[in-house]
Enzyme design. Structure first.
Site, mmCIF file in Angstrom:
data_model
loop_
_atom_site.group_PDB
_atom_site.id
_atom_site.type_symbol
_atom_site.label_atom_id
_atom_site.label_comp_id
_atom_site.label_asym_id
_atom_site.label_seq_id
_atom_site.Cartn_x
_atom_site.Cartn_y
_atom_site.Cartn_z
ATOM 1 N N GLU A 1 51.883 47.900 60.541
ATOM 2 C CA GLU A 1 52.111 46.605 59.866
ATOM 3 C C GLU A 1 53.137 45.788 60.618
ATOM 4 O OE1 GLU A 1 51.280 44.413 58.061
ATOM 5 O OE2 GLU A 1 50.838 44.936 55.996
ATOM 6 N N ASP A 2 53.027 44.485 60.507
ATOM 7 C CA ASP A 2 54.067 43.631 61.086
ATOM 8 C C ASP A 2 55.319 43.649 60.218
ATOM 9 O OD1 ASP A 2 52.794 42.349 59.002
ATOM 10 O OD2 ASP A 2 52.606 40.418 60.010
ATOM 11 N N ASP B 1 57.572 44.286 53.100
ATOM 12 C CA ASP B 1 58.345 43.362 52.277
ATOM 13 C C ASP B 1 58.475 43.994 50.881
ATOM 14 O OD1 ASP B 1 59.429 41.059 51.174
ATOM 15 O OD2 ASP B 1 57.964 39.703 52.015
ATOM 16 N N PHE C 1 62.240 34.053 55.383
ATOM 17 C CA PHE C 1 60.807 33.929 55.674
ATOM 18 C C PHE C 1 60.646 33.877 57.187
ATOM 19 C CE2 PHE C 1 56.637 32.457 56.246
ATOM 20 C CZ PHE C 1 55.936 32.811 55.108
ATOM 21 N N VAL C 2 59.962 34.879 57.762
ATOM 22 C CA VAL C 2 59.901 34.957 59.225
ATOM 23 C C VAL C 2 58.513 34.651 59.766
ATOM 24 C CG1 VAL C 2 61.884 36.443 59.658
ATOM 25 C CG2 VAL C 2 59.706 37.482 59.035
ATOM 26 N N ASP D 1 52.889 34.520 60.360
ATOM 27 C CA ASP D 1 52.574 33.093 60.204
ATOM 28 C C ASP D 1 53.251 32.476 58.996
ATOM 29 O OD1 ASP D 1 50.949 34.556 58.254
ATOM 30 O OD2 ASP D 1 50.025 32.613 57.861
HETATM 31 C C1 PRP Z 1 51.951 39.889 54.998
HETATM 32 C C2 PRP Z 1 52.276 40.945 56.012
HETATM 33 C C3 PRP Z 1 51.969 42.221 55.274
HETATM 34 C C4 PRP Z 1 52.314 41.868 53.845
HETATM 35 C C5 PRP Z 1 53.644 42.433 53.503
HETATM 36 O O1 PRP Z 1 50.578 39.656 55.068
HETATM 37 O O2 PRP Z 1 51.510 40.826 57.175
HETATM 38 O O3 PRP Z 1 50.597 42.564 55.348
HETATM 39 O O4 PRP Z 1 52.333 40.440 53.747
HETATM 40 O O5 PRP Z 1 54.028 42.087 52.223
HETATM 41 P P1 PRP Z 1 54.284 43.118 51.047
HETATM 42 O O6 PRP Z 1 55.094 44.284 51.595
HETATM 43 O O7 PRP Z 1 55.090 42.299 50.070
HETATM 44 O O8 PRP Z 1 52.979 43.553 50.476
HETATM 45 P P2 PRP Z 1 49.862 38.288 54.667
HETATM 46 O O9 PRP Z 1 49.322 38.435 53.279
HETATM 47 O O10 PRP Z 1 50.786 37.154 54.917
HETATM 48 O O11 PRP Z 1 48.612 38.267 55.658
HETATM 49 P P3 PRP Z 1 48.529 38.035 57.237
HETATM 50 O O12 PRP Z 1 49.043 39.304 57.911
HETATM 51 O O13 PRP Z 1 47.081 37.812 57.499
HETATM 52 O O14 PRP Z 1 49.394 36.834 57.576
#
Ligand code: PRP
Length: 177
Positions: A96-97, A100, A149-150, A156
């Protein structure tokens, strides 16, 4: 581009990704690794990380749907897309990136464990522990970051900013009314 301030430079990311790859190489040795990338944010991280791994690597992609948009994570997750077929007796890294609230990874871990891998560990580039809503710690973690918010390096805001080579905090004026 949005107003932002750099939190983690390109050089810092490159060095840390190399260190994470060293840890994975040390822990898994010559075992084949199945790496599951969570779309879309983890794609850049995955591309850089797996090229530093020495063992044979299979790649998989999953995408979840979360209800709601904007700067706050929502609580409801479902599987939107997956290339994962068989993980039986495989050694899996869920990549995961950002971790959160943990709701996304908690959901995906449960989903992937149903496929009966031999082992499954979580590797995240960024960890925002102050926002956690479920009890989940990453096995491998690049950086701990404050509650900002990064964007950048895959992350993104409203689909823009993923191609930045660094990680930046979005100026609150960009998303606060
Ligand atoms: C973001 C991020 C993780 C998730 C983390 O995804 O890439 O998948 O939120 O949040 P959490 O720990 O609160 O569940 P996003 O829904 O923005 O999708 P994306 O990766 O396509 O931008």
């Amino acid at each position: 581009m949005y107003k932002h301030k750099v939190l983690i430079t390109e050089d810092q990311i490159i060095r840390r990704v190399e260190e994470l790859a060293l840890e994975l190489n040390k822990q898994y040795g010559e075992k084949t690794l199945d790496v599951v990338c969570v779309l879309k944010g983890a794609t850049i991280f995955m591309a850089d990380l797996i090229r530093k791994l020495n063992m044979p690597v299979r790649t998989h992609f999953v995408q979840v749907s979360t209800y709601g948009t904007g700067s706050e994570s929502s609580g409801t997750v479902s599987l939107h897309f997956s290339t994962v077929a068989d993980l039986l007796d495989r050694d899996v890294i869920l990549l995961e990136d950002i971790l959160d609230t943990g709701i996304t990874l908690d959901y995906l871990l449960k989903h992937l464990k149903e496929k009966k891998p031999r082992s499954i560990q979580v590797c995240v580039l960024l960890d925002k522990p102050t926002k956690r809503k479920v009890n989940l710690q990453p096995h491998f973690r690049g950086f701990e970051i404050p509650d900002e918010f990064v964007i950048g390096y895959g992350l993104d805001y409203q689909e823009l900013g993923r191609n930045l080579r660094f990680i930046a905090a979005l100026d609150p004026s960009e998303y606060k009314p």
